[in-house]
Each structure stands twice: as C-alpha cells, then as structure tokens.
Design an enzyme around this catalytic site. Structure first.
Site, PDB file in Angstrom:
ATOM      1  N   GLY A 234       2.238  -3.262   0.037  1.00  0.00           N
ATOM      2  CA  GLY A 234       2.864  -2.770  -1.200  1.00  0.00           C
ATOM      3  C   GLY A 234       2.401  -1.409  -1.645  1.00  0.00           C
ATOM      4  O   GLY A 234       1.835  -0.763  -0.896  1.00  0.00           O
ATOM      5  N   ASN A 235       2.590  -1.140  -2.701  1.00  0.00           N
ATOM      6  CA  ASN A 235       2.130   0.267  -3.232  1.00  0.00           C
ATOM      7  C   ASN A 235       1.898   0.286  -4.863  1.00  0.00           C
ATOM      8  O   ASN A 235       2.289  -0.866  -5.321  1.00  0.00           O
ATOM      9  CB  ASN A 235       3.181   1.476  -2.919  1.00  0.00           C
ATOM     10  CG  ASN A 235       4.456   1.421  -3.211  1.00  0.00           C
ATOM     11  OD1 ASN A 235       4.677   1.272  -4.490  1.00  0.00           O
ATOM     12  ND2 ASN A 235       5.641   1.251  -2.380  1.00  0.00           N
ATOM     13  N   TYR A 236       1.765   1.275  -5.511  1.00  0.00           N
ATOM     14  CA  TYR A 236       1.164   1.094  -7.074  1.00  0.00           C
ATOM     15  C   TYR A 236       2.375   1.302  -7.683  1.00  0.00           C
ATOM     16  O   TYR A 236       2.276   1.514  -9.012  1.00  0.00           O
ATOM     17  CB  TYR A 236       0.207   2.202  -7.255  1.00  0.00           C
ATOM     18  CG  TYR A 236      -1.088   1.863  -6.222  1.00  0.00           C
ATOM     19  CD1 TYR A 236      -1.921   0.835  -6.625  1.00  0.00           C
ATOM     20  CD2 TYR A 236      -1.493   2.902  -5.384  1.00  0.00           C
ATOM     21  CE1 TYR A 236      -3.066   0.724  -6.095  1.00  0.00           C
ATOM     22  CE2 TYR A 236      -2.592   2.659  -4.806  1.00  0.00           C
ATOM     23  CZ  TYR A 236      -3.480   1.538  -4.928  1.00  0.00           C
ATOM     24  OH  TYR A 236      -4.740   1.225  -4.175  1.00  0.00           O
TER      25      TYR A 236
ATOM     26  N   ALA B  10       9.651   3.302  -4.644  1.00  0.00           N
ATOM     27  CA  ALA B  10       8.901   3.487  -3.553  1.00  0.00           C
ATOM     28  C   ALA B  10       8.893   2.435  -2.748  1.00  0.00           C
ATOM     29  O   ALA B  10       8.165   1.487  -2.638  1.00  0.00           O
ATOM     30  CB  ALA B  10       7.408   3.839  -4.407  1.00  0.00           C
TER      31      ALA B  10
END
Ligand code: PMT
Length: 407
Positions: free
Chosen positions: A210-212, A278
């Site tokens: 995943g990402n932030y 994102a």
C-alpha cells in the site's frame, strides 16, 4: 426565483395549518404552480376547498379517489416537483419522514420527491425539544432536507416557547434563497468522477502493498465539487474519512483492479474525471490463500506484475470530456508531470512534490502547480487541501461550469 416552479405543499395536522393558506397564496403570487398534498388529520384543521380554490388544483389526500378508484401517483408527483415544502410539519409527520413510514400520501410523496425538500416544524414546545423530535430532525437534515426552524412565541397550548411554525414570508424567503443559490452553483449539471486514497494489493490474507495516501486531497475535491453543485462519483481506496454531502456517491474499493472496475462502471455517465488516488503501480502476481509462514519459506522473492493505469484506461474513452490527473514527484517534477499529461491523455495535471514540506501524504496542506496540456504552468502557494481543491476546480472548469476544453 419561484416563477414557473412546481411546488408540492404538504400540510399535516396541526393548528399552524391555517398559516399554510397564506403560504399557498404567497407561493402562487410568486408565480409557482402549487400542488397541495394534505394528511387526513390536516383536513381537520383546514378544508381542501379553500386550498384547491387558491391553488387552482384538486387537493390530494388519499391514495385513491374513493368513488372512481383513480390512483394518485406519488411517483409522478415526485417527478413533477421542483421542490416540496411540508408546512406545518408535526412531530408525527417529521418522525414518519425520518423513518420512511409511508402510511399516508404526504409521506409517499416525500419518499418519491427527487428535488429539494423543506420542512417547517410546528408543535408544542415540549414536543419540539424532545430528544426523539431532535433526533428525527437531525436525520432529515442529514438526508438533505432543509429545516426551517420553528420560532418562539405563544403556542396553541397558550404556553410560551419554541414551536411556532415560521411565518409564511420567511418560508418563501428561504425557498427563494435556496433556488437562487442553486441557480448560481457553477458545477450544476456536471457529474465528476474522483478517485481518492491509496490502493491495497494483497500478498496474503494479512499483508498487502500500500502507500501513505490518506484520501484527504481527493475528499477535499469531492466536497468542494459537491458544494459547487456537481454530482460526484467518489471512488476511494481504504481511508478513514467520511462524506456528508448527499450529491457525493461513494464507492469503496481496495485494489487497483477494483478501483478501475468501479470507475468504468460510472464513467459513461460522467462529464469529467479527476484522478487523485495514489494507485499502486504493481500488484503481487499471486495472492497466497493462507498466511505466508517465514519458518516454512525462509527467504522469499515477491513477483510483482503491473497494475492497470486507471487514468490512462479511462481517458482512452475521453471524447470531449475533461480529465485531470495528479503527479506526485520526488525529482524532475515538471518534466515527469508533463510526460504524464501526454501518456495518460489528460487536459491538466496537478503537480505536487515531496520536496515541498507542505505537500504530500496525509498532510492537511498541499502546494501544487497546475500544468495544462497546452503548456500553461500555474503555480499556487501552500494552502489547506480544501483551498487547493477550490483552486483546482476554479482553474480546470471555466466560470459557467462548462469543461474548459469545450470553451
Ligand atoms: O491522500 P492524501 O494523503 O491527501 O495525499 C494526496 C496525494 C499526495 C495522494 C495526491 O495529492 C496525489 O498526488 N495523488 C496522485 C498520487 C500518484 O499516484 O501519483 P503518480 O504520479 O504516481 O500518478 C499519476 C496519475 O496517474 C495520478 O493521477 C494517479 O491517480 C494516476 N494513476 C497512477 C497509477 C495507476 N496505476 N493508475 C492511475 O490512475
């Protein structure tokens, strides 16, 4: 603002029903066509003859006309109306509206109403401040109903307190203000697809890539577009955010594949898209059915395959619609962003760089430069994400709300 508007005047059974006669007169005087729908109890307070004489239309109260068996279609009424006002709205009618208790024509009409509904409560002070009435009014407010608060004064019980129905002039003023505000909403008529948040790509049942991204930027865009009158199709990855506007239609997804499929479902009906999510560029080639155990596996190599590019896929079927992307860069911002406009067939790209301390994941601020496909660069100072959303919408849509490339 009310000239030519189709208004349903719903009257429920309270002493304030006598004021509805004045309200009806004012609405007709303002040029509205008014259809009165009255509850059986309402007729105890005011006669249909008075109301039909003033409105020039037969008053509707029952589901059927008793002698002919003719059905009164609340569905047709809902389609006909530009707005509905329930005045007076008794505690019982408010409770039924809040809970969808469709046991009379007024409530079925409310449930079929497609456009704005106003409610002018009237009841005794204890009933008005009772937690169940407060709760029901809050529910109606959350459902998008505009509450025209009761005022204080002498009540039918001769007690003094809050519960008097707002004066007819005030009700008309509020309705006019609402129509005026609607008429000048610059994005009315637009249906905007907005992607937001991260995507999660499963490795096994407990792990993911995943990402932030927090979703804050995408949600700020959705809220601002909705405030300007657009219908918003918000497709978001896993985030901890809520939306309040009723014109935001939210689809929650997890992976890039799910996000693409949700976008494809609604894109045909949209007039514009803003890709703020994102999206993970890669996903594991396979997802383990059970938790991967390092005791068994030792070292492991994860094979990743490319995810679909959502912005590029959607904008392939762009036609003359507006498509706006984001570019999150760490270096060579201008160059990379300009390259993405072409590769992804976008009209605009919003460049934000992790080199700026006010920009990026999970922050409440952002610092962006808007770049158009014809080479314009418009830099903005650091601002709250809400204000950045306003700058983006101001720039990519022209003043009267049409897509900028159709000017
Ligand atoms: O959510 P927040 O915490 O508020 O953070 C906001 C943000 C930093 C996520 C946001 O401002 C932002 O920059 N979003 C885009 C992030 C990104 O993935 O940028 P990119 O340069 O990798 O992608 C370029 C564009 O293609 C983006 O519009 C992206 O949505 C889209 N894309 C990318 C990959 C992919 N597989 N599909 C896509 O649609």
């Amino acid at each position: 603002m009310l000239k030519g508007k189709h208004i349903i005047l719903g009257i429920s059974g309270g002493i304030a029903a006598f004021k509805s006669v004045y309200l009806l007169r004012l609405l007709v005087k303002a040029g509205a066509e008014v259809q009165v729908v009255i509850t059986p109890n309402g007729k105890e307070f005011i006669t249909p003859v008075t109301l039909s004489s003033l409105s020039g239309r037969p008053v509707i109260s029952e589901f059927f006309t008793a002698n002919t068996g003719e059905w009164h279609s609340h569905v047709d009424l809902g389609l006909w109306a530009d707005a509905m006002i329930v005045a007076p709205a008794t505690a019982s009618t408010i409770a039924k509206m809040a809970n969808g208790v469709a046991d009379n024509m007024l409530i079925t009409t409310y449930l079929s109403a497609k456009e704005q509904v106003f409610v002018a409560p009237a009841m005794d002070l204890d009933m008005y401040r009772h937690q169940s009435t407060v709760r029901n009014l809050n529910t109606l407010h959350a459902d998008g109903v505009e509450i025209i608060e009761a005022t204080s004064g002498e009540l039918a019980s001769h007690l003094i307190g809050k519960g008097r129905m707002a004066e007819p002039e005030e009700i008309v003023r509020r309705m006019e203000a609402w129509f005026e505000n609607e008429a000048c909403k610059p994005l009315k008529g637009e249906r905007i697809l907005i992607t937001a948040g991260p995507t999660y790509e499963n490795i096994d049942p407990v792990r993911f890539i995943g990402n932030y991204s927090s979703g804050k930027m995408g949600f700020a865009l959705a809220e601002e577009a909705a405030r300007r009158g657009a219908e918003v199709e918000l497709v978001c990855g896993p985030v901890n955010l809520t939306t309040t506007a009723t014109n935001i239609h939210r689809t929650d997804v997890r992976s890039a594949a799910e996000m693409l499929s949700a976008c494809e479902k609604c894109w045909n009906d949209c007039t514009a898209a803003i890709f703020c999510a994102a999206v993970s560029d890669y996903t594991p080639e396979t997802c383990a059915d059970t938790k991967i155990k390092r005791e068994k596996l030792g070292e492991m190599t994860l094979k990743l395959v490319k995810n679909p590019d959502i912005a590029a896929t959607i904008s392939k079927n762009k036609k003359d619609r507006l498509c706006v992307g984001f570019a999150l860069e760490t270096d060579n911002g201008m160059e990379n962003a300009t390259d993405k406009i072409i590769r992804k067939n976008l009209d605009w790209i919003v460049l934000n760089s992790l080199q700026d301390k006010e920009a990026g994941f999970a922050k409440d601020t952002n610092k962006v430069t808007l770049i158009s496909k014809d080479g314009r660069h418009i830099p903005f100072p650091a601002k709250s994400k809400k204000d950045v959303a306003a700058d983006i919408l101001d720039t990519v849509f022209n003043k009267d709300g049409r897509c900028s490339q159709t000017q």
